[in-house]
Motif scaffolding. Structure first.
Motif, PDB file in Angstrom:
ATOM      1  N   LEU A   1       7.353 -21.111  -4.412  1.00 32.54           N
ATOM      2  CA  LEU A   1       7.146 -22.476  -4.905  1.00 32.54           C
ATOM      3  C   LEU A   1       8.209 -23.424  -4.364  1.00 32.54           C
ATOM      4  CD1 LEU A   1       5.676 -24.539  -6.597  1.00 32.54           C
ATOM      5  CD2 LEU A   1       6.955 -23.748  -8.599  1.00 32.54           C
ATOM      6  N   LEU A   2       9.462 -22.993  -4.386  1.00 28.45           N
ATOM      7  CA  LEU A   2      10.542 -23.849  -3.878  1.00 28.45           C
ATOM      8  C   LEU A   2      10.337 -24.168  -2.399  1.00 28.45           C
ATOM      9  CD1 LEU A   2      13.705 -22.242  -5.547  1.00 28.45           C
ATOM     10  CD2 LEU A   2      12.400 -24.240  -6.315  1.00 28.45           C
TER      11      LEU A   2
ATOM     12  N   PRO B   1      27.061 -20.846  -9.559  1.00 31.94           N
ATOM     13  CA  PRO B   1      27.212 -19.458  -9.121  1.00 31.94           C
ATOM     14  C   PRO B   1      25.914 -18.645  -9.190  1.00 31.94           C
ATOM     15  CG  PRO B   1      29.062 -20.088 -10.491  1.00 31.94           C
ATOM     16  CD  PRO B   1      28.063 -21.210 -10.583  1.00 31.94           C
ATOM     17  N   ILE B   2      25.111 -18.887 -10.214  1.00 29.48           N
ATOM     18  CA  ILE B   2      23.839 -18.168 -10.325  1.00 29.48           C
ATOM     19  C   ILE B   2      22.890 -18.590  -9.217  1.00 29.48           C
ATOM     20  CG2 ILE B   2      21.772 -17.855 -11.752  1.00 29.48           C
ATOM     21  CD1 ILE B   2      23.603 -18.062 -14.209  1.00 29.48           C
ATOM     22  N   LEU B   3      22.785 -19.895  -8.987  1.00 35.70           N
ATOM     23  CA  LEU B   3      21.908 -20.382  -7.923  1.00 35.70           C
ATOM     24  C   LEU B   3      22.361 -19.870  -6.560  1.00 35.70           C
ATOM     25  CD1 LEU B   3      21.365 -24.099  -9.023  1.00 35.70           C
ATOM     26  CD2 LEU B   3      19.919 -22.115  -9.500  1.00 35.70           C
ATOM     27  N   GLU B   4      23.655 -19.849  -6.337  1.00 34.21           N
ATOM     28  CA  GLU B   4      24.169 -19.376  -5.054  1.00 34.21           C
ATOM     29  C   GLU B   4      23.963 -17.876  -4.885  1.00 34.21           C
ATOM     30  OE1 GLU B   4      28.196 -20.777  -5.003  1.00 34.21           O
ATOM     31  OE2 GLU B   4      27.610 -22.767  -4.235  1.00 34.21           O
ATOM     32  N   HIS B   5      24.053 -17.137  -5.975  1.00 34.59           N
ATOM     33  CA  HIS B   5      23.808 -15.691  -5.912  1.00 34.59           C
ATOM     34  C   HIS B   5      22.402 -15.405  -5.391  1.00 34.59           C
ATOM     35  CE1 HIS B   5      23.888 -11.453  -7.110  1.00 34.59           C
ATOM     36  NE2 HIS B   5      22.692 -11.648  -7.650  1.00 34.59           N
ATOM     37  N   PHE B   6      21.444 -16.210  -5.838  1.00 35.35           N
ATOM     38  CA  PHE B   6      20.054 -16.012  -5.420  1.00 35.35           C
ATOM     39  C   PHE B   6      19.684 -16.870  -4.197  1.00 35.35           C
ATOM     40  CE2 PHE B   6      19.914 -14.718  -9.934  1.00 35.35           C
ATOM     41  CZ  PHE B   6      19.433 -13.431  -9.755  1.00 35.35           C
TER      42      PHE B   6
ATOM     43  N   SER C   1      20.406 -22.629  -4.262  1.00 41.92           N
ATOM     44  CA  SER C   1      21.061 -23.884  -4.654  1.00 41.92           C
ATOM     45  C   SER C   1      20.713 -25.036  -3.715  1.00 41.92           C
ATOM     46  CB  SER C   1      22.578 -23.703  -4.726  1.00 41.92           C
ATOM     47  OG  SER C   1      23.105 -23.322  -3.477  1.00 41.92           O
ATOM     48  N   ASP C   2      20.494 -24.756  -2.448  1.00 44.19           N
ATOM     49  CA  ASP C   2      20.240 -25.821  -1.477  1.00 44.19           C
ATOM     50  C   ASP C   2      18.874 -26.485  -1.640  1.00 44.19           C
ATOM     51  OD1 ASP C   2      22.712 -25.412  -0.396  1.00 44.19           O
ATOM     52  OD2 ASP C   2      22.012 -24.230   1.309  1.00 44.19           O
ATOM     53  N   TYR C   3      18.026 -25.912  -2.457  1.00 43.02           N
ATOM     54  CA  TYR C   3      16.711 -26.531  -2.680  1.00 43.02           C
ATOM     55  C   TYR C   3      16.809 -27.751  -3.600  1.00 43.02           C
ATOM     56  CZ  TYR C   3      14.322 -22.563  -0.531  1.00 43.02           C
ATOM     57  OH  TYR C   3      13.871 -21.615   0.366  1.00 43.02           O
TER      58      TYR C   3
END
Length: 226
Positions: free
Chosen positions: A108-109, A132-137, A140-142
């Motif tokens: 979706l992203l 940190p959670i977004l960067e782990h997966f 974050s750049d979306y």
């Protein structure tokens, strides 16, 4: 890519803005959150409450979560500061130990990005934990905006975070979407004048999602691409 049917019905094109909740919508994080809750309870001499119970409390922010756990175990309010700090320390050390990305989040992203749809991440989680959670997966750049509970003066269910993002790009409110999993997200979407999409797999705060009369209930994010 053709315009998916729900967007075509609502907007005749892709939305001008899509806002996402985090916990229970993009990531299944309750296992790590429950570990942190149980950690501070045990420190206070109380028994752990476990994941199933914590699942019912997630969605209104860390302070609310800690207070619900304290009330459940009959902890005095005077110990709140110690409990809250202990929770934050325990959670920070295990943000992504068991947390997982839900199915089709990336699909979706990627589709929204490919069609030039601005995206915002709006959560009631403390800001220090979000990036940190977004960067782990590696997602974050979306997001053009990443708003935690303490980013603005108000958090969901206030519409302020949603309107903040819409106003920044002069998006029309009725051309925007909020995707979440709970009453908190639904109330924010309605108050902001956004389309209100709720996923059935998240953390519902023990509320029947059908009673919220969302614009759309989905079992999987891929349904927004059909």
């Amino acid at each position: 890519m053709r315009t998916p049917k729900h967007f075509k019905k609502w907007f005749e094109a892709w939305p001008q803005l899509v806002c996402f909740d985090l916990d229970g919508t993009l990531v299944d994080s309750v296992s790590d959150i429950a570990l942190a809750v149980d950690s501070f309870l045990v420190e206070q001499g109380k028994p752990p409450v476990g994941e199933d119970q914590v699942r019912q409390w997630v969605g209104q922010g860390a302070a609310s979560l800690v207070r619900k756990a304290m009330s459940w175990t009959d902890l005095d309010e005077e110990s709140y500061e110690d409990c809250y700090c202990s929770f934050l320390i325990a959670y920070k050390s295990n943000l992504t130990q068991k947390t997982q990305l839900y199915a089709n989040v990336l699909d979706l992203l990627k589709a929204l990005k490919a069609n030039h749809v601005p995206m915002a991440l709006i959560t009631n989680k403390p800001s220090a934990f979000v990036k940190p959670i977004l960067e782990h997966f590696e997602i974050s750049d979306y997001f053009s905006w990443i708003l935690g509970a303490d980013t603005l003066e108000e958090k969901k269910p206030s519409p302020l975070p949603l309107l903040f993002c819409a106003e920044a790009i002069e998006a029309e409110q009725d051309q925007c979407v909020m995707i979440g999993d709970s009453q908190t997200d639904s109330r924010a979407a309605v108050a902001a004048g956004f389309k209100n999409v709720l996923v059935t797999y998240g953390y519902h705060q023990d509320v029947d999602l059908k009673s919220l009369e969302a614009d759309l209930l989905i079992d999987d994010l891929v349904e927004l691409l059909l």
